[in-house]
Design an enzyme around this catalytic site. Sequence first.
Site, PDB file in Angstrom:
ATOM      1  N   GLY A 279      -9.077  10.314 -10.362  1.00 25.87           N
ATOM      2  CA  GLY A 279      -7.745   9.873  -9.922  1.00 25.87           C
ATOM      3  C   GLY A 279      -7.152   9.063 -11.052  1.00 25.87           C
ATOM      4  O   GLY A 279      -7.428   7.877 -11.197  1.00 25.87           O
TER       5      GLY A 279
ATOM      6  N   ALA B 254      -3.829   8.521 -12.015  1.00 23.53           N
ATOM      7  CA  ALA B 254      -2.428   8.079 -12.034  1.00 23.53           C
ATOM      8  C   ALA B 254      -2.438   6.667 -12.641  1.00 23.53           C
ATOM      9  O   ALA B 254      -3.445   6.260 -13.217  1.00 23.53           O
ATOM     10  CB  ALA B 254      -1.853   8.108 -10.630  1.00 23.53           C
TER      11      ALA B 254
ATOM     12  N   ASN C  28      -9.418  14.132 -12.982  1.00 21.92           N
ATOM     13  CA  ASN C  28      -8.249  14.123 -12.109  1.00 21.92           C
ATOM     14  C   ASN C  28      -8.056  15.527 -11.562  1.00 21.92           C
ATOM     15  O   ASN C  28      -8.352  16.512 -12.243  1.00 21.92           O
ATOM     16  CB  ASN C  28      -7.001  13.693 -12.898  1.00 21.92           C
ATOM     17  CG  ASN C  28      -5.837  13.389 -11.988  1.00 21.92           C
ATOM     18  OD1 ASN C  28      -5.861  12.401 -11.250  1.00 21.92           O
ATOM     19  ND2 ASN C  28      -4.818  14.245 -12.011  1.00 21.92           N
TER      20      ASN C  28
ATOM     21  N   VAL D 112      -7.399   7.451  -5.902  1.00 23.69           N
ATOM     22  CA  VAL D 112      -6.336   8.376  -5.500  1.00 23.69           C
ATOM     23  C   VAL D 112      -5.493   7.747  -4.399  1.00 23.69           C
ATOM     24  O   VAL D 112      -5.793   6.659  -3.912  1.00 23.69           O
ATOM     25  CB  VAL D 112      -6.899   9.746  -5.048  1.00 23.69           C
ATOM     26  CG1 VAL D 112      -7.696  10.381  -6.173  1.00 23.69           C
ATOM     27  CG2 VAL D 112      -7.732   9.615  -3.785  1.00 23.69           C
TER      28      VAL D 112
ATOM     29  N   SER E  26      -6.346  -5.904  -6.786  1.00 23.34           N
ATOM     30  CA  SER E  26      -4.978  -6.419  -6.805  1.00 23.34           C
ATOM     31  C   SER E  26      -4.546  -6.776  -8.218  1.00 23.34           C
ATOM     32  O   SER E  26      -5.353  -7.194  -9.035  1.00 23.34           O
ATOM     33  CB  SER E  26      -4.852  -7.654  -5.923  1.00 23.34           C
ATOM     34  OG  SER E  26      -3.512  -8.130  -5.972  1.00 23.34           O
TER      35      SER E  26
ATOM     36  N   LYS F  71      -8.441  -7.682   1.019  1.00 27.05           N
ATOM     37  CA  LYS F  71      -7.295  -7.235   0.214  1.00 27.05           C
ATOM     38  C   LYS F  71      -6.044  -7.101   1.092  1.00 27.05           C
ATOM     39  O   LYS F  71      -4.938  -7.461   0.687  1.00 27.05           O
ATOM     40  CB  LYS F  71      -7.621  -5.887  -0.460  1.00 27.05           C
ATOM     41  CG  LYS F  71      -6.413  -5.186  -1.101  1.00 27.05           C
ATOM     42  CD  LYS F  71      -5.926  -5.912  -2.332  1.00 27.05           C
ATOM     43  CE  LYS F  71      -4.581  -5.526  -2.902  1.00 27.05           C
ATOM     44  NZ  LYS F  71      -4.095  -4.199  -2.897  1.00 27.05           N
TER      45      LYS F  71
ATOM     46  N   HIS G  83      -4.753 -10.494   1.706  1.00 27.15           N
ATOM     47  CA  HIS G  83      -4.092 -10.925   0.458  1.00 27.15           C
ATOM     48  C   HIS G  83      -2.644 -10.430   0.446  1.00 27.15           C
ATOM     49  O   HIS G  83      -1.710 -11.170   0.184  1.00 27.15           O
ATOM     50  CB  HIS G  83      -4.850 -10.393  -0.762  1.00 27.15           C
ATOM     51  CG  HIS G  83      -4.054 -10.477  -2.037  1.00 27.15           C
ATOM     52  ND1 HIS G  83      -3.060  -9.553  -2.351  1.00 27.15           N
ATOM     53  CD2 HIS G  83      -4.059 -11.370  -3.042  1.00 27.15           C
ATOM     54  CE1 HIS G  83      -2.499  -9.889  -3.498  1.00 27.15           C
ATOM     55  NE2 HIS G  83      -3.091 -10.985  -3.946  1.00 27.15           N
ATOM     56  N   ASN G  84      -2.458  -9.161   0.766  1.00 24.74           N
ATOM     57  CA  ASN G  84      -1.108  -8.596   0.748  1.00 24.74           C
ATOM     58  C   ASN G  84      -0.233  -9.215   1.829  1.00 24.74           C
ATOM     59  O   ASN G  84       0.955  -9.437   1.613  1.00 24.74           O
ATOM     60  CB  ASN G  84      -1.152  -7.078   0.901  1.00 24.74           C
ATOM     61  CG  ASN G  84      -1.639  -6.395  -0.368  1.00 24.74           C
ATOM     62  OD1 ASN G  84      -2.349  -7.002  -1.163  1.00 24.74           O
ATOM     63  ND2 ASN G  84      -1.270  -5.153  -0.548  1.00 24.74           N
TER      64      ASN G  84
ATOM     65  N   GLU H  75       0.881 -12.411   0.575  1.00 30.32           N
ATOM     66  CA  GLU H  75       1.897 -12.120  -0.455  1.00 30.32           C
ATOM     67  C   GLU H  75       3.276 -11.906   0.211  1.00 30.32           C
ATOM     68  O   GLU H  75       4.285 -12.445  -0.258  1.00 30.32           O
ATOM     69  CB  GLU H  75       1.431 -10.884  -1.222  1.00 30.32           C
ATOM     70  CG  GLU H  75       2.428 -10.247  -2.156  1.00 30.32           C
ATOM     71  CD  GLU H  75       1.896  -8.905  -2.694  1.00 30.32           C
ATOM     72  OE1 GLU H  75       0.689  -8.803  -3.022  1.00 30.32           O
ATOM     73  OE2 GLU H  75       2.678  -7.945  -2.768  1.00 30.32           O
TER      74      GLU H  75
ATOM     75  N   ARG I  42       1.464 -17.359  35.709  1.00 27.27           N
ATOM     76  CA  ARG I  42       0.582 -16.190  35.840  1.00 27.27           C
ATOM     77  C   ARG I  42      -0.168 -16.231  37.166  1.00 27.27           C
ATOM     78  O   ARG I  42      -0.392 -15.223  37.815  1.00 27.27           O
ATOM     79  CB  ARG I  42      -0.404 -16.112  34.666  1.00 27.27           C
ATOM     80  CG  ARG I  42       0.264 -15.936  33.303  1.00 27.27           C
ATOM     81  CD  ARG I  42      -0.776 -15.779  32.188  1.00 27.27           C
ATOM     82  NE  ARG I  42      -1.411 -14.473  32.262  1.00 27.27           N
ATOM     83  CZ  ARG I  42      -2.692 -14.261  32.489  1.00 27.27           C
ATOM     84  NH1 ARG I  42      -3.503 -15.297  32.643  1.00 27.27           N
ATOM     85  NH2 ARG I  42      -3.176 -13.042  32.557  1.00 27.27           N
TER      86      ARG I  42
END
Length: 479
Positions: free
Chosen positions: A9, A11, A32, A74, A128, A183, A186-187, A190, A447
Amino acid sequence: SPAQIGVTGLAVMGRNLARNLARHGYTVAVHNRTSARTRALVEEFGHEGDFVPAETPEEFVAALERPRRLVIMVKAGGPTDAVIEEFAPLLDEGDIVVDGGNAHFADTRRRERRLRERGIHFVGTGISGGEEGALNGPSIMPGGSEEAHAALRPLLESIAAKAADGTPCTTHVGPDGAGHFVKMVHNGIEYADMQLIAEAYDLLRTVAGYEPARIAEVFRTWNTGRLDSYLIEITAEVLAHTDAATGRPFVDVVADRAEQKGTGRWTVQTALELGVPVSGIAEAVFARSLSGHAALREAAAELPGPRRQVLDEREAARFADQVEQALYASKVTSYAQGWNMMQAASEEYGWGIDLGAVAAIWRGGCIIRAAFLDRVRAAFAADPTLPTLLADAEFAKEIGEAQPAWRAVVATAVRHGVPVPGFSAALASYDALRAERLPAALTQAQRDYFGAHTYRRTDRAGSYHTLWSGDRSEVSADI
Ligand code: NBP
């Protein structure tokens, strides 16, 4: 000579990760699906190190020393499964497959279980730092088995970003999906950081009346203090930028619609399932969604609001200082929520995540890298069972000092009709957590009224129900 590691992969992310490995002296097999990318990598960057290009999966696998270490970079989702299906039959027991894509942790858990049955280690790894990080040093969050991590550790440590004290920004987060989970959080953090910064900008612009270039200066000053972070730094850069075509501040020519790729949404969905309030992240995700609802915004555009009056110069300077305090207090609160989420998942899945170590590996390489993460690390090192960051003595003292300004900023925003969902949700969370009594008592009583859901009492043990439609006497609900 056989390659010590392989990357499939190629890219932007995979190519840069492969180059990073090669630059650190590793022989890297590269592959790839479309082999033009493989050839392009070797043509352009072959001089940077030892690459072994492979045209086919078979060639790629044959190029690797054993036990094999291969990294999949990928597109997350279906393509990752397709690549695993393609490679798994070619691998042997003890081989290690690293998935460096942005996988959902639940997919990683599933893939890890399936490959473990075949004796193959699957290491879901959060990476990251974007393209730039992949090439020059990302923050790396591997999950998977201890054994696999031991075999990967020297490579990961050499290519990871280094914190200011020289420590590599990578650690074994925990088994199976722990790396991808962390991760994801983390985002989410962010997203919350970006929303809080955007609110601070909005207030400085509309209430203090500062122009973008001046706000850039304010952010530059903030970046020399406790708010020192990558996101504050790039905010100053963006605000100082002028659009070449129109000569206007760049921020004024960008359409006000924020998009998202989904990790923030995953964080909130997962938090809902774990029952952990992450209101700062949720508000950030919703704020992006709202920005994109053109029809809703147009329909509401004529609704009345307060008449805005820009502060005079002296008041504006004082207000800017208060905004710094509100931003800091909101940021700490939102990080506290993110850490609670990791704590909850660690318990739920038995991951044993070292919460201080997570802060340590986010000090460099990643997007949220912030100076104060070193203090988050220290707080959890001092007390690994710290229930919330807000209870750490140092943070508690700072937030205590900031809270009058924090309230003043939220109040001013409300008075001026400036939306501050991040600041106000953080403040609400702070106030709810410190409340001696919450109106949850009333909620639970309701309730019991409509659904006989029972309640507990403050003065004695047991569960009770009031016969609301009868004589309103109380009965024990314990059997
Ligand atoms: P992309 O996410 O754009 O994926 C492109 C790569 O996936 C190409 O190598 C492509 O091969 C390959 N691929 C696809 Br699409 N379907 C495939 C299939 N069925 N079989 C084999 N290969 C297939 O690449 P990226 O932006 O470099 O990101 C890679 C991973 O890293 C993603 O999971 C991403 O979420 C994650 N990530 C990205 C960033 C970032 O800043 N971009 C940061 C952190 C993590 P082809 O060349 O033959 O089409």
